[in-house]
Design a protein around this motif. Sequence first.
Motif, PDB file in Angstrom:
ATOM      1  N   THR A  94      -1.934  52.014 -72.541  1.00 44.15           N
ATOM      2  CA  THR A  94      -1.506  50.785 -71.883  1.00 44.15           C
ATOM      3  C   THR A  94      -2.498  49.684 -72.251  1.00 44.15           C
ATOM      4  N   LEU A  95      -2.021  48.627 -72.914  1.00 45.92           N
ATOM      5  CA  LEU A  95      -2.873  47.500 -73.300  1.00 45.92           C
ATOM      6  C   LEU A  95      -3.176  46.648 -72.070  1.00 45.92           C
ATOM      7  N   ILE A  96      -4.478  46.378 -71.888  1.00 39.00           N
ATOM      8  CA  ILE A  96      -4.896  45.563 -70.747  1.00 39.00           C
ATOM      9  C   ILE A  96      -5.258  44.154 -71.192  1.00 39.00           C
ATOM     10  N   ALA A  97      -6.117  44.023 -72.199  1.00 40.55           N
ATOM     11  CA  ALA A  97      -6.558  42.691 -72.657  1.00 40.55           C
ATOM     12  C   ALA A  97      -6.882  42.762 -74.145  1.00 40.55           C
ATOM     13  N   PHE A  98      -6.715  41.600 -74.840  1.00 44.94           N
ATOM     14  CA  PHE A  98      -7.025  41.496 -76.266  1.00 44.94           C
ATOM     15  C   PHE A  98      -7.465  40.063 -76.563  1.00 44.94           C
ATOM     16  N   ASP A  99      -8.641  39.962 -77.210  1.00 47.95           N
ATOM     17  CA  ASP A  99      -9.179  38.677 -77.643  1.00 47.95           C
ATOM     18  C   ASP A  99      -9.280  37.683 -76.479  1.00 47.95           C
ATOM     19  N   ASP A 107      -2.281  42.261 -61.304  1.00 47.83           N
ATOM     20  CA  ASP A 107      -3.020  41.035 -61.040  1.00 47.83           C
ATOM     21  C   ASP A 107      -4.472  41.281 -60.636  1.00 47.83           C
ATOM     22  N   HIS A 108      -4.892  42.544 -60.475  1.00 45.20           N
ATOM     23  CA  HIS A 108      -6.281  42.776 -60.100  1.00 45.20           C
ATOM     24  C   HIS A 108      -7.160  43.104 -61.306  1.00 45.20           C
ATOM     25  N   ILE A 122     -13.080  43.544 -65.118  1.00 44.39           N
ATOM     26  CA  ILE A 122     -13.245  43.577 -63.663  1.00 44.39           C
ATOM     27  C   ILE A 122     -11.945  44.085 -63.045  1.00 44.39           C
ATOM     28  N   ILE A 123     -12.084  45.070 -62.147  1.00 44.19           N
ATOM     29  CA  ILE A 123     -10.930  45.584 -61.404  1.00 44.19           C
ATOM     30  C   ILE A 123     -11.185  45.313 -59.920  1.00 44.19           C
ATOM     31  N   ASP A 124     -10.419  44.424 -59.352  1.00 45.86           N
ATOM     32  CA  ASP A 124     -10.515  44.112 -57.922  1.00 45.86           C
ATOM     33  C   ASP A 124      -9.537  44.983 -57.142  1.00 45.86           C
ATOM     34  N   ARG A 125      -9.968  45.329 -55.906  1.00 43.96           N
ATOM     35  CA  ARG A 125      -9.095  46.108 -55.013  1.00 43.96           C
ATOM     36  C   ARG A 125      -8.565  47.362 -55.728  1.00 43.96           C
ATOM     37  N   VAL A 126      -9.487  48.199 -56.103  1.00 49.38           N
ATOM     38  CA  VAL A 126      -9.156  49.411 -56.853  1.00 49.38           C
ATOM     39  C   VAL A 126      -8.214  50.284 -56.033  1.00 49.38           C
ATOM     40  N   ASN A 127      -7.178  50.785 -56.691  1.00 48.96           N
ATOM     41  CA  ASN A 127      -6.262  51.718 -56.032  1.00 48.96           C
ATOM     42  C   ASN A 127      -6.243  53.045 -56.781  1.00 48.96           C
TER      43      ASN A 127
END
Length: 424
Positions: A94-99, A107-108, A122-127
């Motif tokens: 699963t791609l999260i971020a690139f460049d 959204d977290h 950064i992962i906010d409000r980890v589930n």
Amino acid sequence: MYCLTLIVFIVIIYNISCRSEIQLISYDEEDLSGSHVTFDTTIENYTVPVSGKCILTCYVAEVRSFKVLWQKIDRINLGENQTNGQQSQDEQLTLIAFDGIVYSNKDHYRLESDYVGSYNLIIDRVNEDDQGEYQCQINTEPRKTKRIFLTVQVPPRIVDFRPNPPLISIRSGISLTLLCRAEGTPLPNIRWRFRDIDMNRIESLPPDNSNIWFIPSIDKNFPHTVECIADNGVLPASNRIFTINVEYPPIVKINNDLIQSQLYQNVTIECSILSRPLAHIYWEKNGQIIEDNKINITQINQTMLINQLKIQINNDNDFGQYNCIAENIHGRMEAIVLVLKESITVTTLTTKKLQRHSKYFSLRLNSSRKFLRSTTTTTTTATRNVYIERDIYISSSSYRLWTYYRLKNLLFVLLLCQFKRINR
């Protein structure tokens, strides 16, 4: 001349362009290998409680024209492989971020570069779904990858329990099974305890980490509330309370089963009853139910009643046997109380007086015997059957009359003996 100059100029420009192309080719080859890129490829493990914040670090020095990406790997179990008998897994990227751009629909997730060369995720409000493997990569040839394993600590929660709802009424002597199953990360431990008594009965509890508690035969003294506690070190712990009503037939207890009384006195007889559910209580005498207005019932708690019956002894028919009877849906039990007529007995003072008179009379008889024995053998033999010492209880008036006649006979015997002596 002009043409010669133009030719020389073209040759110089061509040489410069060839050199530049050669340098560009060598520079591109160097960039693709990433030999000048400083990148940390160590494997890291992170543990974060659920709903917390997590920072996944990734540092790249002299990134130049390379691109940094973040991706997540989820491994899905496909079941047991029939060939080798091992669990087979499928990896899902699963791609999260690139460049510098976040592509995830969650959204977290966000990127942070708090200093030069940092490309932190950064992962906010980890589930719970955020648990897994994360990779920070640079598109060199071959790619350089940093692996981070994230473990999300989840507080325990009880997902299955029996009986459900946790309120049960069961008859004594029946088997009972309590179940308590919990989930969480790490896997919770299960512990059972009694809530309404001390720890004296701890030996009857199941061992720790037992999801099932089997009771082969429950008795009436079993505690009313039992608690199942699931704990894995992550707050808060989870619990479930079971309310158990053990039902049983009545138990009737009598404090005094024999009462003595006299006419025209009031008597109160009492019986206590233990039962669940509470029993219906009544009194009988000679097979007849006694009126409720003579009965007083006091409820001590949810299982105990005290019943009092007040009796006025007006005649001899009020003496006899009284039955305290208790009934509920599980059975019937009764107890017997006997109310008897009290007999009149001699008082202690009168007894002591009679004993004193008896002792005094015994002393008088002993002295008379000595006197007769000293006079003559014949007389003693003749009167031996007259004076017999008896330790009896007589009244004072009878004692005086009896003494008078005995003294009269004694004087007669003395005179007779004296007369015989004179004749001789």
